[in-house]
Write an enzyme that holds these catalytic residues in place. Structure first.
Site, PDB file in Angstrom:
ATOM      1  CG  ASP A 159       9.510 -16.332  83.547  1.00  0.00           C
ATOM      2  OD1 ASP A 159       8.337 -16.481  83.919  1.00  0.00           O
ATOM      3  OD2 ASP A 159       9.814 -16.159  82.326  1.00  0.00           O
ATOM      4  CG  HIS A 160       8.561 -11.421  84.183  1.00  0.00           C
ATOM      5  ND1 HIS A 160       9.967 -12.207  83.696  1.00  0.00           N
ATOM      6  CD2 HIS A 160       7.877 -11.235  83.163  1.00  0.00           C
ATOM      7  CE1 HIS A 160      10.060 -11.980  82.396  1.00  0.00           C
ATOM      8  NE2 HIS A 160       8.753 -11.501  82.018  1.00  0.00           N
ATOM      9  CB  CYS A 197       8.506 -19.480  81.899  1.00  0.00           C
ATOM     10  SG  CYS A 197       8.416 -20.502  80.732  1.00  0.00           S
ATOM     11  CB  THR A 202       4.896 -20.819  76.731  1.00  0.00           C
ATOM     12  OG1 THR A 202       6.373 -20.936  76.887  1.00  0.00           O
ATOM     13  CG2 THR A 202       4.428 -19.529  75.899  1.00  0.00           C
ATOM     14  N   GLY A 203       5.958 -22.310  79.815  1.00  0.00           N
ATOM     15  CA  GLY A 203       6.646 -23.564  80.253  1.00  0.00           C
ATOM     16  C   GLY A 203       7.536 -23.884  79.178  1.00  0.00           C
ATOM     17  N   GLY A 229      10.245 -22.236  77.501  1.00  0.00           N
ATOM     18  CA  GLY A 229      11.755 -21.844  77.798  1.00  0.00           C
ATOM     19  C   GLY A 229      12.285 -22.392  79.108  1.00  0.00           C
ATOM     20  CG  HIS A 255       8.375 -47.151  80.400  1.00  0.00           C
ATOM     21  ND1 HIS A 255       8.043 -46.742  78.924  1.00  0.00           N
ATOM     22  CD2 HIS A 255       7.353 -47.781  80.947  1.00  0.00           C
ATOM     23  CE1 HIS A 255       6.786 -47.096  78.732  1.00  0.00           C
ATOM     24  NE2 HIS A 255       6.494 -47.848  79.723  1.00  0.00           N
TER      25      HIS A 255
HETATM   26  C1  RB5 Z   1       8.612 -13.704  79.255  1.00  0.00           C
HETATM   27  O1  RB5 Z   1       7.792 -12.892  78.581  1.00  0.00           O
HETATM   28  C2  RB5 Z   1       8.209 -15.109  78.469  1.00  0.00           C
HETATM   29  O2  RB5 Z   1       9.069 -15.311  77.130  1.00  0.00           O
HETATM   30  C3  RB5 Z   1       8.560 -16.293  79.306  1.00  0.00           C
HETATM   31  O3  RB5 Z   1       7.902 -16.553  80.296  1.00  0.00           O
HETATM   32  C4  RB5 Z   1       8.355 -17.836  78.836  1.00  0.00           C
HETATM   33  O4  RB5 Z   1       6.916 -18.068  78.126  1.00  0.00           O
HETATM   34  C5  RB5 Z   1       9.442 -18.346  77.569  1.00  0.00           C
HETATM   35  O5  RB5 Z   1       9.511 -19.536  77.208  1.00  0.00           O
END
Ligand code: RB5
Length: 145
Positions: free
Chosen positions: A11-12, A69, A71-72, A74, A137
């Site tokens: 994402d951005h 993203c 935090t990774g 989402g 595993h």
């Molecule tokens: C975007 O602002 C942020 O919420 C997304 O990149 C991510 O961290 C979501 O889990």
């Protein structure tokens, strides 16, 4: 399994790190499928980009995936909603290695706001160069399906 083609998306919030990792993958000789997003300034929704990578990996269009993203979290949740895709959110080389050895993860998830560039590159190479250990595993991974 040796990965040859890699689908990558972010994402951005993950765009800059994705660009760095994309160049890293190309330099290492991988065939890279860049599924977006295209810039860091246009706000987009991480589930859309997680889905694109999950579908590419699950369909066999790509051997493995990388998603980023903020935090990774989402985008890894998004990928893991798709059968056949197993995303591992990694913050260090040990989690990257074990996600391959124990979980046969086929998508590496990284948080651009959590993980520095060099650690992210190290995670990437460790992930792509570690084999699944199989054996006990394999039974567990099968149950995930
Ligand atoms: C975007 O602002 C942020 O919420 C997304 O990149 C991510 O961290 C979501 O889990």
């Amino acid at each position: 399994m040796t990965f040859k083609s890699i689908a990558i998306a972010a994402d951005h919030a993950g765009f800059d790190l994705k660009s760095t990792l994309l160049e890293e993958l190309k330099s290492a000789g991988y065939e890279v499928l860049d599924l977006g997003t295209k810039d860091a300034t246009t706000s987009v929704d991480y589930p859309d980009f997680g889905r694109l990578v999950a579908e590419s990996v699950a369909s066999g269009k790509a051997d493995a995936g990388v998603v980023v993203c903020g935090t990774g979290i989402g985008i890894s949740i998004a990928v893991n909603r798709h059968p056949g895709a197993r995303a591992a959110l990694c913050h260090d080389v040990t989690s990257a290695r074990l996600s391959r050895e124990h979980n046969d993860a086929n998508v590496l998830a990284l948080g651009a706001r959590m993980t520095g560039e060099q650690v992210a590159k190290d995670c990437l190479h460790t992930f792509l160069n570690t084999e699944f250990a199989g054996d006990r595993h394999a039974r567990r991974v099968q149950k995930l399906g």
